[in-house]
Design an enzyme around this catalytic site. Structure first.
Site, mmCIF file in Angstrom:
data_model
loop_
_atom_site.group_PDB
_atom_site.id
_atom_site.type_symbol
_atom_site.label_atom_id
_atom_site.label_comp_id
_atom_site.label_asym_id
_atom_site.label_seq_id
_atom_site.Cartn_x
_atom_site.Cartn_y
_atom_site.Cartn_z
ATOM 1 N N CYS A 180 0.780 -1.245 0.000
ATOM 2 C CA CYS A 180 0.000 0.000 0.000
ATOM 3 C C CYS A 180 0.810 1.292 0.000
ATOM 4 O O CYS A 180 0.472 2.221 -0.710
ATOM 5 C CB CYS A 180 -0.925 0.005 1.209
ATOM 6 S SG CYS A 180 -2.354 -1.024 0.938
ATOM 7 N N ARG A 215 16.084 1.828 2.549
ATOM 8 C CA ARG A 215 15.912 0.637 1.714
ATOM 9 C C ARG A 215 15.290 -0.513 2.511
ATOM 10 O O ARG A 215 15.676 -1.663 2.372
ATOM 11 C CB ARG A 215 17.252 0.216 1.091
ATOM 12 C CG ARG A 215 17.093 -0.670 -0.149
ATOM 13 C CD ARG A 215 18.451 -1.129 -0.678
ATOM 14 N NE ARG A 215 19.279 -0.025 -1.077
ATOM 15 C CZ ARG A 215 20.560 0.117 -0.735
ATOM 16 N NH1 ARG A 215 21.158 -0.790 0.015
ATOM 17 N NH2 ARG A 215 21.232 1.176 -1.141
ATOM 18 N N SER A 216 14.316 -0.201 3.366
ATOM 19 C CA SER A 216 13.642 -1.255 4.124
ATOM 20 C C SER A 216 12.809 -2.105 3.185
ATOM 21 O O SER A 216 12.457 -1.690 2.083
ATOM 22 C CB SER A 216 12.737 -0.639 5.192
ATOM 23 O OG SER A 216 11.552 -0.163 4.589
ATOM 24 N N ASP A 238 20.767 4.051 1.197
ATOM 25 C CA ASP A 238 20.613 3.561 2.563
ATOM 26 C C ASP A 238 21.804 4.060 3.367
ATOM 27 O O ASP A 238 22.728 4.666 2.833
ATOM 28 C CB ASP A 238 20.532 2.033 2.568
ATOM 29 C CG ASP A 238 19.766 1.512 3.777
ATOM 30 O OD1 ASP A 238 19.228 2.345 4.531
ATOM 31 O OD2 ASP A 238 19.717 0.287 3.955
ATOM 32 N N ILE A 239 21.790 3.749 4.646
ATOM 33 C CA ILE A 239 22.800 4.303 5.537
ATOM 34 C C ILE A 239 24.212 3.923 5.093
ATOM 35 O O ILE A 239 25.146 4.704 5.255
ATOM 36 C CB ILE A 239 22.489 3.839 6.993
ATOM 37 C CG1 ILE A 239 22.995 4.843 8.011
ATOM 38 C CG2 ILE A 239 22.949 2.420 7.251
ATOM 39 C CD1 ILE A 239 22.281 4.725 9.352
#
Lengths: 343, 343
Positions: A180, A215-216, A238-239
């Site tokens: 979603c 980037r989860s 990302d980190i």
């Protein structure tokens, strides 16, 4: 759209975007004999989860869906632990034929155990699109699936006989649910014209460069893949690394070796660019960092870019509209419409 | 077993325990027309992963399994990124009929994306038992499954007609694979007699108290559930909470309401005990903390307990055997035997 008199970019609230889907959802609902029933499962004492559950209730009331909130764990009683009983509540809702969709209010236990729970929700009732199957289909740009694949654990291969360049599923197939929140961001992109309707469906982000920060598996990676599958050049930041997602073109079918024809989808390359360099190139910047302290530097933005905040906390500086032509501070209201649309 | 002359507990290397399974595996293998083929997928430049891949090769050579190491990403070429191509390598191995088992050398991208990849491995070839289905069955103490459930995404309910108190699967069912590392710890417990063979199968840890430090989805949580399903009282200790896992007894079937009969399995309660208090009660302490700095305090251990280190780094102090009657410093050699047994 013009900038305001102060020379600032437009502040675009999600309500306007959500409104465009409200009518569509109402019309689909009118065709139902009985309104579908959504069950929300609240298992923690978290105030934001409680708030989001109330919000779901209101949206369902407004649109005419049936909604039932089932409380368990610390949400049900101070004698129970956070999350206690949530897995059984999901299993009960899976097995309850009167329930058409299930929504679980995360976070509950932390990323790993929550990801386990997301797999317990039946893919047939997973309105949020958090089941592994839907992520797999998204990453592989498999847009339409045979309904029976929902109850099989065999992963589908891209089927060259199913065209993917139409908005509607070919006969015998259904749309694979898209998670979603990433879908809500795409709908925002369509609304503001980052997706160009003159381009063929499935390639409407072609020519656009997007940076997605975080980037989860829940938001950042599926969103980057989704945008790249639609033709965008995407920097996934990302980190500890920057990756570039681009679309692998469909190679013309070789009559002798038709298997040589690639299914079009994104491919991932490592990138040596810094975040500052990515932002300097980006027409769109989406940030989803779950950290109150994190802010995207306005000074690094490209003039006239579009900024979208997906995090619960604001990831952009207060002066973001000094550079951005448009700023969408939250997408939650679009997300819930996507969920009800899936229902 | 007696303590050594110095009054210290026994140092028990995993080799001795692994040896007991080597014969069993060899005998099963002798019944195969062709040796089954295991494919290892190495996608990173990580030295421990490379080492573990070499170790798999050696074990397969010794026992007579066919092993093929497929390298991708940084393991294949310095031009490729860490993990590049790993998903496609898994899909290729899934679809390759000559491959019977697949082993992927993690970590690759981090817990979330690695968990996604674990779902891509077909449950029919998942010798490590990392697929969600196997975790679900373990948590629900579903020990035997119908083979067709492996290719269905519908989660099985405990079937009261399938007895779970035998070592061998009832006709028409197969054993659900148990994740290798937790299973290796159980096999160590059987070997040293923490599991009591005089008790009925399925309840052989009854009467024992175990502390499991770390509650990850890969080792800590499934291990705690597995031990509690076998009757132990288990403290699951994580950085921010302590939980107690105990077994819910099977309630005698009520003829009028046979559904009232519960499937026996662990239940989880929050606990107010501290780690120190848990250790004071524990006959067995298993630690799986992925942190070089982390050490279980010897002073807190119960005299004569059994300590098992599952982490890559040593989680126990050098003087652990001053209190422990037995110390197993690593279980990797048993883990790999479990994997080959699954194959």
């Amino acid at each position: 759209m013009a900038a305001s008199a102060a020379g600032k970019g437009i502040l675009l609230k999600a309500d306007a975007i959500a409104a465009t889907f409200r009518e569509e959802v109402k019309q689909s609902l009118a065709k139902c004999v009985r309104p579908p029933k959504l069950v929300g499962i609240l298992a923690t004492s978290s105030a934001p989860s409680k708030f989001y559950a109330d919000f779901t209730q209101k949206q369902c009331d407004t649109l005419g869906f049936e909604f039932e909130l089932r409380k368990t764990g610390a949400a049900a009683s101070s004698d129970l632990a956070e999350g206690e009983g949530v897995e059984q509540a999901i299993i009960d809702a899976n097995e309850d034929d009167s329930v058409h969709g299930i929504m679980v209010y995360f976070p509950i236990f932390g990323p790993q155990q929550d990801s386990y729970l997301q797999q317990v929700v039946s893919p047939l009732k997973d309105v949020e699109g958090l089941h592994f199957k839907f992520h797999y289909n998204l990453y592989h740009n498999i847009r339409f699936i045979e309904p029976k694949s929902l109850i099989s654990s065999v992963l589908p291969s891209p089927d060259p006989s199913i065209p993917i360049d139409g908005e509607e599923p070919p006969s015998g197939t259904v749309k694979s649910i898209i998670p979603c929140t990433p879908l809500a961001v795409v709908k925002c992109m369509e609304y503001i014209g980052v997706y160009n309707r003159l381009l063929p469906y499935g390639d409407r982000a072609y020519g656009k460069t997007v940076t997605v920060i975080n980037r989860s598996e829940v938001v950042g990676r599926p969103l980057a893949a989704l945008l790249a599958n639609d033709g965008a050049r995407v920097f996934s930041v990302d980190i500890d690394s920057v990756q570039e997602y681009t679309k692998r073109p469909r190679v013309a079918a070789d009559a002798a070796e038709p298997s040589r024809r690639y299914h079009p989808r994104h491919v991932v390359h490592p990138s040596n660019l810094t975040l500052e360099e990515c932002l300097a190139h980006s027409d769109v910047v989406v940030s989803a960092v779950p950290n109150t302290q994190y802010k995207v530097k306005t000074a690094w933005l490209k003039d006239g870019c579009v900024c979208v905040n997906v995090a619960a906390d604001k990831n952009f500086e207060v002066d973001v509209r000094d550079k951005a032509s448009m700023y969408i501070p939250a997408v939650g209201k679009v997300t819930i419409l996507m969920l009800l649309r899936n229902l």
